[in-house]
Design an enzyme around this catalytic site. Sequence first.
Site, PDB file in Angstrom:
ATOM      1  N   ASP A   6       1.881   0.258  10.093  1.00  0.00           N
ATOM      2  CA  ASP A   6       1.341   0.407   9.307  1.00  0.00           C
ATOM      3  C   ASP A   6       2.571   0.702   8.467  1.00  0.00           C
ATOM      4  O   ASP A   6       3.308   1.667   9.279  1.00  0.00           O
ATOM      5  CB  ASP A   6       0.859   1.538   9.019  1.00  0.00           C
ATOM      6  CG  ASP A   6       0.654   2.423   7.341  1.00  0.00           C
ATOM      7  OD1 ASP A   6       1.332   1.552   6.392  1.00  0.00           O
ATOM      8  OD2 ASP A   6       0.438   3.277   7.445  1.00  0.00           O
ATOM      9  N   LYS A  68      10.057   1.279   0.768  1.00  0.00           N
ATOM     10  CA  LYS A  68       9.042   0.224  -0.057  1.00  0.00           C
ATOM     11  C   LYS A  68       9.249  -0.244  -1.256  1.00  0.00           C
ATOM     12  O   LYS A  68       8.526  -1.483  -1.501  1.00  0.00           O
ATOM     13  CB  LYS A  68       8.006   0.854   0.961  1.00  0.00           C
ATOM     14  CG  LYS A  68       6.731   0.403   0.417  1.00  0.00           C
ATOM     15  CD  LYS A  68       5.274   0.956   1.174  1.00  0.00           C
ATOM     16  CE  LYS A  68       4.475   0.216   0.900  1.00  0.00           C
ATOM     17  NZ  LYS A  68       3.333   0.892   2.168  1.00  0.00           N
ATOM     18  N   GLU A 145      -3.638  -3.493   2.656  1.00  0.00           N
ATOM     19  CA  GLU A 145      -3.867  -1.788   3.304  1.00  0.00           C
ATOM     20  C   GLU A 145      -5.002  -1.285   2.734  1.00  0.00           C
ATOM     21  O   GLU A 145      -6.174  -1.057   3.556  1.00  0.00           O
ATOM     22  CB  GLU A 145      -2.921  -0.397   2.319  1.00  0.00           C
ATOM     23  CG  GLU A 145      -1.757  -0.952   3.316  1.00  0.00           C
ATOM     24  CD  GLU A 145      -0.893  -0.683   2.226  1.00  0.00           C
ATOM     25  OE1 GLU A 145      -0.620   0.717   1.246  1.00  0.00           O
ATOM     26  OE2 GLU A 145       0.266  -0.265   2.530  1.00  0.00           O
ATOM     27  N   ASP A 169      -6.849   3.850  -1.957  1.00  0.00           N
ATOM     28  CA  ASP A 169      -5.448   4.134  -0.725  1.00  0.00           C
ATOM     29  C   ASP A 169      -4.350   4.564  -2.027  1.00  0.00           C
ATOM     30  O   ASP A 169      -3.905   4.767  -2.468  1.00  0.00           O
ATOM     31  CB  ASP A 169      -5.690   2.684  -0.549  1.00  0.00           C
ATOM     32  CG  ASP A 169      -3.974   2.969   0.570  1.00  0.00           C
ATOM     33  OD1 ASP A 169      -3.483   4.229   1.078  1.00  0.00           O
ATOM     34  OD2 ASP A 169      -3.696   1.952   1.317  1.00  0.00           O
TER      35      ASP A 169
END
Length: 270
Positions: A6, A68, A145, A169
């Site tokens: 992850d 990210k 995800e 999420d």
Amino acid sequence: MIVGIDLGTTNSLASVWRDGEAVLIPNALGHVLTPSAAGLADDGRLLVGLAARERLVSHPALTTAAFKRRMGTDQAVSLGRRSFRPEELSALVLRSLKADAEAFLGEPVGQAVITVPAYFNEAQRRATQLAGELAGLEVVRLLSEPTAAALAYGLQEARTGEGTILVFDLGGGTFDVSILEFFDGVMEVRAAAGDAFLGGEDFVDAIVAAFHADKAASAGFPAPSAAHPAHALLRRQAEVAKRRLSEAEEAVLEIPLEGRTIRWPLSRQA
């Protein structure tokens, strides 16, 4: 050996499938979460994880995080005299996770499944794939995800027939909403939307900003533009307060400063 990773905005972690279940892999410090931060030490050495995160405020020119959010772009990050692309910074985190996995498993790790937000476009997915390759990993699959969350929850086993489910999420840096559809033993993502700048880090930013607007001046706290170690303490305490508010109606922000402690109450209603 293949591992699942992850690769998060705030923290990253790796796991391995053993004896019918996923096992989280601890890093060299014994933690299963590795901060997604990278930087340079004063002597030029590369720092990754907690060592880098601890220098985010004290050495902002030599440290970075939340890269990210830049994946799939040409937005390079300057650390001192060196420049890094987002995928290069992500590769540093992946390389660290790979080393921790090899130390934990006692064998080489060459393959990985890496999760990405469902709304990641092709450029962002290619950048994630490249980050894995730069870290010495063969990325056998990029898994959305919300799909990973549904699988971990066991939805594919708990449901029979056909159905539709909504998955939220909310991570440290991104917010992902997806519609999953089940039919004939298959689970597919039918629709996805998200915000790459909405997550736990933004909640901490909001708490810090509110403190400066409401309390900082009257408490004699250094201005946001001032290079002062108190800012690092403020952000850490804002993170602690945010977590407390996940379970309690109220929390108190406590920041030690020059022999005294500044206290600022927070509540969910505020």
